[in-house]
Motif scaffolding. Structure first.
Motif, PDB file in Angstrom:
ATOM      1  N   ARG A 142     -16.758  -7.842 103.916  1.00 31.46           N
ATOM      2  CA  ARG A 142     -17.213  -8.523 105.139  1.00 31.46           C
ATOM      3  C   ARG A 142     -16.666  -9.945 105.207  1.00 31.46           C
ATOM      4  O   ARG A 142     -16.294 -10.426 106.275  1.00 31.46           O
ATOM      5  N   LEU A 143     -16.600 -10.617 104.071  1.00 32.79           N
ATOM      6  CA  LEU A 143     -16.150 -12.011 104.074  1.00 32.79           C
ATOM      7  C   LEU A 143     -14.681 -12.131 104.482  1.00 32.79           C
ATOM      8  O   LEU A 143     -14.249 -13.200 104.927  1.00 32.79           O
ATOM      9  N   ARG A 144     -13.941 -11.062 104.366  1.00 30.59           N
ATOM     10  CA  ARG A 144     -12.532 -11.115 104.768  1.00 30.59           C
ATOM     11  C   ARG A 144     -12.384 -11.287 106.276  1.00 30.59           C
ATOM     12  O   ARG A 144     -11.301 -11.618 106.761  1.00 30.59           O
ATOM     13  N   ALA A 145     -13.468 -11.084 107.024  1.00 32.00           N
ATOM     14  CA  ALA A 145     -13.431 -11.262 108.476  1.00 32.00           C
ATOM     15  C   ALA A 145     -13.624 -12.716 108.899  1.00 32.00           C
ATOM     16  O   ALA A 145     -13.471 -13.049 110.075  1.00 32.00           O
ATOM     17  N   ILE A 146     -13.950 -13.595 107.950  1.00 30.26           N
ATOM     18  CA  ILE A 146     -14.200 -15.002 108.295  1.00 30.26           C
ATOM     19  C   ILE A 146     -12.894 -15.694 108.660  1.00 30.26           C
ATOM     20  O   ILE A 146     -11.905 -15.622 107.930  1.00 30.26           O
ATOM     21  N   THR A 147     -12.919 -16.376 109.799  1.00 28.53           N
ATOM     22  CA  THR A 147     -11.739 -17.116 110.262  1.00 28.53           C
ATOM     23  C   THR A 147     -11.949 -18.619 110.256  1.00 28.53           C
ATOM     24  O   THR A 147     -10.984 -19.375 110.402  1.00 28.53           O
ATOM     25  N   ALA A 148     -13.181 -19.079 110.105  1.00 32.25           N
ATOM     26  CA  ALA A 148     -13.461 -20.516 110.107  1.00 32.25           C
ATOM     27  C   ALA A 148     -12.827 -21.182 108.885  1.00 32.25           C
ATOM     28  O   ALA A 148     -12.800 -20.589 107.795  1.00 32.25           O
ATOM     29  N   GLU A 192     -16.840 -17.167 116.449  1.00 26.50           N
ATOM     30  CA  GLU A 192     -16.711 -18.160 117.518  1.00 26.50           C
ATOM     31  C   GLU A 192     -17.807 -19.218 117.485  1.00 26.50           C
ATOM     32  O   GLU A 192     -17.693 -20.252 118.147  1.00 26.50           O
ATOM     33  N   ARG A 193     -18.854 -18.993 116.674  1.00 28.53           N
ATOM     34  CA  ARG A 193     -19.963 -19.935 116.611  1.00 28.53           C
ATOM     35  C   ARG A 193     -19.811 -20.948 115.473  1.00 28.53           C
ATOM     36  O   ARG A 193     -20.638 -21.862 115.360  1.00 28.53           O
ATOM     37  N   VAL A 194     -18.787 -20.787 114.624  1.00 28.48           N
ATOM     38  CA  VAL A 194     -18.679 -21.607 113.414  1.00 28.48           C
ATOM     39  C   VAL A 194     -17.406 -22.444 113.448  1.00 28.48           C
ATOM     40  O   VAL A 194     -16.293 -21.913 113.446  1.00 28.48           O
ATOM     41  N   ARG A 195     -17.564 -23.765 113.480  1.00 29.42           N
ATOM     42  CA  ARG A 195     -16.412 -24.674 113.460  1.00 29.42           C
ATOM     43  C   ARG A 195     -15.812 -24.744 112.059  1.00 29.42           C
ATOM     44  O   ARG A 195     -14.609 -24.631 111.881  1.00 29.42           O
ATOM     45  N   THR A 196     -16.685 -24.982 111.085  1.00 27.17           N
ATOM     46  CA  THR A 196     -16.266 -24.952 109.680  1.00 27.17           C
ATOM     47  C   THR A 196     -17.402 -24.365 108.865  1.00 27.17           C
ATOM     48  O   THR A 196     -18.579 -24.463 109.232  1.00 27.17           O
ATOM     49  N   LEU A 197     -17.041 -23.777 107.745  1.00 27.75           N
ATOM     50  CA  LEU A 197     -18.008 -23.206 106.812  1.00 27.75           C
ATOM     51  C   LEU A 197     -17.874 -23.911 105.471  1.00 27.75           C
ATOM     52  O   LEU A 197     -16.765 -24.056 104.945  1.00 27.75           O
ATOM     53  N   THR A 198     -19.012 -24.346 104.913  1.00 22.46           N
ATOM     54  CA  THR A 198     -19.046 -24.870 103.549  1.00 22.46           C
ATOM     55  C   THR A 198     -20.054 -24.052 102.757  1.00 22.46           C
ATOM     56  O   THR A 198     -21.243 -24.041 103.075  1.00 22.46           O
TER      57      THR A 198
END
Length: 295
Positions: free
Chosen positions: A224-230, A129-135
């Motif tokens: 763990r990275l599979r949990a990323i939704t951003a 919820e804290r990340v709008r987009t990830l690069t």
């Protein structure tokens, strides 16, 4: 642009700078690097596109908190024998989240280079919820068979640490001539300036060893990275001798919906010749999320 110190909790303080106004964009530095490893001119270009750019020193770098324990030796790292105080990437990601709290940022765009990409990935996995987009730039998943340094890179990195400012500059030139972007002109003056200013801010080599141990202690983070939704953009150069391009490919596979962009000629640095492409990729990625959010 004024350097400030933020208390991010658990006895850790981070040095940071802000450039520009607009949508927040947090930039995370790599192994042993400091906030100015994101070049000021690069940050100003992002600010001109409408971002509040925040760059900072990770723990054990620059003017942020340095831990007091002796870093584990290479043999101990390979045997996974850690000092009781040894932290990992989750701790460093929690520092970053603490910085967001200190700056009263509910959420942000976040981009990280190398180890900074690993930290940014972990922030997005821990607190979606804290990340709008990830690069994630020139980074990896920690998997053993993806994104490993070349043997020649390991041998070069294993040299004795610098003892003077001049030695720090010379060492940086040797390293970045090897791992840098062979498809773009090598700017020795810029490398020397960055290394020299880094020495002035923090001449201690011990922090690098503790940060390296944090990477190894974190192990394979693929699950763990599979949990990323951003919405996630993965950027990698095809000439990277520090993090093999397979690291970028593995990252993109691990994160649902991630897009991989390969920059020909780029190695393990941010050469000026690649700035136009990098700036466009980061900006377009963030803007697409903002446009989608308004629909």
């Amino acid at each position: 642009m004024t350097e400030r110190i933020a208390d991010v909790g658990r006895g850790i303080s981070l040095a940071y700078e802000e450039i520009g106004t607009g949508e927040p964009l947090v930039l995370v530095a790599g192994l042993g690097q400091q906030l100015h490893s994101w070049p000021t001119a690069f940050c100003e270009e992002l600010a001109a596109r409408g971002y509040r750019v925040i760059r900072f020193d990770n723990r054990d770098a620059g003017r942020s908190t340095h831990m007091r324990f002796r870093p584990p030796r290479p043999g101990a790292i390979l045997l996974r024998q850690w000092p009781a105080e040894q932290y990992d990437l989750t701790d460093m990601a929690t520092d970053t989240i603490g910085l967001l709290d200190a700056l009263d940022l509910a959420d942000t765009h976040i981009a990280g280079v190398s180890m900074g990409g690993m930290i940014a990935q972990t922030v997005a996995a821990l607190r979606p919820e804290r990340v709008r987009t990830l690069t994630s730039i020139m980074s990896n998943t920690g998997a053993r068979k993806a994104g490993r340094p070349a043997l020649s890179t390991w041998l070069l990195m294993g040299g004795k640490p610098a003892r003077t400012r001049a030695e720090a500059e010379d060492r940086a030139v040797r390293i970045f001539r090897h791992i840098g972007s062979h498809g773009f002109p090598f700017d020795e003056a810029a490398v020397r300036e960055l290394a020299g200013s880094g020495w002035d801010r923090d001449p201690s080599p011990a922090g690098v060893g503790r940060q390296l141990a944090a990477i190894f202690r974190s192990g394979d983070r693929t699950s763990r990275l599979r949990a990323i939704t951003a919405p996630t953009l993965v950027i990698h150069g095809d000439r990277d001798r520090m993090v093999h391009p397979t690291g970028g490919a593995a990252t993109a596979r691990a994160i649902g919906g991630a897009r991989l962009e390969t920059i020909p000629g780029m190695g393990h640095d941010l050469p000026k010749g690649a700035w136009p492409r990098l700036l466009d990729l980061i900006d377009d990625h963030a803007r697409q999320r903002s446009e989608d959010a308004t629909i």
